[in-house]
Each structure stands twice: as C-alpha cells, then as structure tokens.
Design an enzyme around this catalytic site. Structure first.
Site, PDB file in Angstrom:
ATOM      1  N   ARG A   1      -0.387  -1.092   1.244  1.00 33.20           N
ATOM      2  CA  ARG A   1       0.788  -1.681   0.306  1.00 33.20           C
ATOM      3  C   ARG A   1       0.300  -0.746  -0.890  1.00 33.20           C
ATOM      4  NH1 ARG A   1       1.060  -7.806   1.248  1.00 33.20           N
ATOM      5  NH2 ARG A   1      -0.256  -7.335   3.026  1.00 33.20           N
TER       6      ARG A   1
ATOM      7  N   GLU B   1      -7.973 -13.240   2.570  1.00 31.46           N
ATOM      8  CA  GLU B   1      -7.404 -14.680   2.820  1.00 31.46           C
ATOM      9  C   GLU B   1      -7.408 -14.999   4.235  1.00 31.46           C
ATOM     10  OE1 GLU B   1      -3.649 -14.659   1.118  1.00 31.46           O
ATOM     11  OE2 GLU B   1      -3.740 -16.823   0.754  1.00 31.46           O
TER      12      GLU B   1
HETATM   13  O1  LIG Z   1      -7.424 -10.031  -2.519  1.00 33.58           O
HETATM   14  P1  LIG Z   1      -7.384  -9.908  -1.082  1.00 33.58           P
HETATM   15  O2  LIG Z   1      -7.603 -11.313  -0.465  1.00 33.58           O
HETATM   16  O3  LIG Z   1      -8.477  -9.002  -0.513  1.00 33.58           O
HETATM   17  O4  LIG Z   1      -5.773  -9.578  -0.414  1.00 33.58           O
HETATM   18  C1  LIG Z   1      -5.047  -8.598  -0.862  1.00 33.58           C
HETATM   19  C2  LIG Z   1      -4.901  -7.489   0.024  1.00 33.58           C
HETATM   20  O5  LIG Z   1      -4.363  -8.241   1.350  1.00 33.58           O
HETATM   21  C3  LIG Z   1      -3.285  -7.295   1.675  1.00 33.58           C
HETATM   22  O6  LIG Z   1      -3.410  -6.142   2.259  1.00 33.58           O
HETATM   23  P2  LIG Z   1      -3.741  -6.316   3.734  1.00 33.58           P
HETATM   24  O7  LIG Z   1      -5.201  -6.121   4.163  1.00 33.58           O
HETATM   25  O8  LIG Z   1      -2.855  -7.504   4.458  1.00 33.58           O
HETATM   26  O9  LIG Z   1      -3.134  -4.904   4.402  1.00 33.58           O
HETATM   27  P3  LIG Z   1      -1.542  -4.223   4.314  1.00 33.58           P
HETATM   28  O10 LIG Z   1      -1.469  -3.681   2.806  1.00 33.58           O
HETATM   29  O11 LIG Z   1      -1.821  -2.887   5.195  1.00 33.58           O
HETATM   30  O12 LIG Z   1      -0.409  -5.056   4.690  1.00 33.58           O
HETATM   31  C4  LIG Z   1      -2.810  -6.666   0.091  1.00 33.58           C
HETATM   32  O13 LIG Z   1      -1.949  -5.630   0.343  1.00 33.58           O
HETATM   33  C5  LIG Z   1      -3.946  -6.494  -0.586  1.00 33.58           C
HETATM   34  O14 LIG Z   1      -4.359  -5.127   0.017  1.00 33.58           O
HETATM   35  N1  LIG Z   2      -0.028 -14.549   0.229  1.00 30.64           N
HETATM   36  C1  LIG Z   2      -0.145 -13.167   0.629  1.00 30.64           C
HETATM   37  N2  LIG Z   2       1.252 -12.405   0.499  1.00 30.64           N
HETATM   38  C2  LIG Z   2       1.293 -11.315   0.742  1.00 30.64           C
HETATM   39  N3  LIG Z   2       0.322 -10.474   0.960  1.00 30.64           N
HETATM   40  C3  LIG Z   2      -0.798 -10.921   1.026  1.00 30.64           C
HETATM   41  N4  LIG Z   2      -2.145 -10.455   1.387  1.00 30.64           N
HETATM   42  C4  LIG Z   2      -2.996 -11.536   1.123  1.00 30.64           C
HETATM   43  N5  LIG Z   2      -2.381 -12.487   0.847  1.00 30.64           N
HETATM   44  C5  LIG Z   2      -1.122 -12.447   0.824  1.00 30.64           C
END
Ligand SMILES: O=P(O)(O)OC[C@H]1O[C@H](OP(=O)(O)OP(=O)(O)O)[C@H](O)[C@@H]1O
Ligand SMILES: Nc1ncnc2[nH]cnc12
Length: 174
Positions: A59, A96
């Site tokens: 993202r 998370e």
């Molecule tokens: O602050 P944090 O606890 O590290 O969480 C936030 C991260 O988690 C999500 O990505 P995700 O790893 O789900 O990957 P994606 O963007 O490919 O969905 C979001 O886009 C952040 O990069």
């Molecule tokens: N609560 C949340 N919503 C969307 N993206 C996330 N990545 C980690 N935690 C999230």
C-alpha cells in the site's frame, strides 16, 4: 466535497477478531478520494528538503509513487522477502497480526541521500521502523515519515520517536 476520513471504510474483525481494518480501497476507487489522499499526504512534505521517496509494499507503493512523480523525485521500493532480483539488505519485524521480512536493493539508496518514507498506515510502527533501518544501513538519512492514517492507540509513534513523523488521519484507538 467530503473530508478524507469519510472515504475510509472501517471493517471490524478483519483479518482477525479485535482488529478494525481501515480500508483504502474505498478511498482509491473514488476520483475525489484519490486526489484528496495524495494531495493531503503531499502537503505534509511542504518545506521538506529530500532526494528520494521510499514506499513499503504494497500500500505504500500506491501513495508513494504519485507523490514522487508529482515532486519529480525517484521512487524506491521496499519489498517483502524474495521479490527483488538483485543484491538486497533485509530485516524481519512483527506486525499487528503476524510477522514479516522486508528487503531493499543494495543500490537503491546512495550514501547521504535524504529519504522520505511513505506508507498508508502506521499501526505498531514495525514495518516503517524496519524500512527506516534498511535505509540507514544503506547510508541514507530519513528526514520525514508520512502516512495517510495513524492508529494512535498502538503507539507506533513511540517506536519512531527519533524520526519526524506526520499523518493525515489520526484514529485514537487501534
Ligand atoms: O505499523 P505496522 O504494525 O507495521 O503495520 C502497518 C503496515 O501493515 C500494512 O501492510 P501489510 O504488511 O498488511 O501489507 P500490504 O500493504 O501488502 O497489505 C500497512 O500497509 C502497513 O505497511
Ligand atoms: N488496522 C489496520 N487496518 C488496515 N491496515 C492495517 N495494517 C495493520 N493494521 C491495520
């Protein structure tokens, strides 16, 4: 025109019970929402002197690339393990929900470059902290970290206390 937070859809108990998932698809699939999100994040960089934008898969790519394009800066990808074809540096971190490992190409940052990190959301801060450490391992200086959304209840900012952090939307809970 709607406010940016009105474009974000919140889904309780996804992908696990207790998580409120802040969904960006409802922002991106609306032309006004997309403009507002990019413009609002870009405004957080007013007055910031930097050389390169770095975004975290996946993202972070969506928001980082248009900002880099608009400001005529290069864009560097932080990818999940095993996706980058050349020599990499890597780092593991806790999410998370679950764990992950990210990588950057060794030649993606030149020593001394001033770096802006971009992601859609900060939860625990684990992802962006790991990305910041990779940038620093490559000799870059992280001058600003920006997010569309911040889950303040998870205290990610405390993890990033050594950095200049800004977000467009703040949620007080998790
Ligand atoms: O602050 P944090 O606890 O590290 O969480 C936030 C991260 O988690 C999500 O990505 P995700 O790893 O789900 O990957 P994606 O963007 O490919 O969905 C979001 O886009 C952040 O990069
Ligand atoms: N609560 C949340 N919503 C969307 N993206 C996330 N990545 C980690 N935690 C999230």
């Amino acid at each position: 025109m709607k406010k940016i937070e009105e474009y974000v859809r919140s889904i309780p108990d996804f992908p696990e019970e207790g998580i409120i998932f802040r969904d960006i698809t409802s922002v991106l699939q609306d032309a006004d929402g997309l403009h507002l999100a990019i413009d609002s994040m870009q405004a957080l960089l007013d007055g910031v002197d930097f050389d390169v934008v770095v975004g975290a898969e996946s993202r972070g790519f969506v928001f980082g690339t248009p900002i880099a394009y608009n400001l005529h800066k290069p864009f560097v990808l932080v990818r999940k393990k095993g996706k980058l074809p050349c020599e990499t540096v890597s780092r593991s971190y806790a999410l998370e929900y679950g764990t992950a490992e990210i990588e950057m190409h060794k030649d993606s940052i030149k020593p001394g470059q001033r770096v802006v990190l971009v992601d859609d959301l900060i939860a625990t801060g684990g992802t962006i902290e790991a990305a910041a450490k990779l940038v620093e391992e490559l000799g870059g200086k992280v001058v600003k970290i920006i997010f569309l959304m911040e889950l303040a209840g998870l205290k990610g900012r405390e993890r990033l206390k050594d950095y200049d952090v800004a977000s467009v939307i703040r949620y007080d809970g998790k």
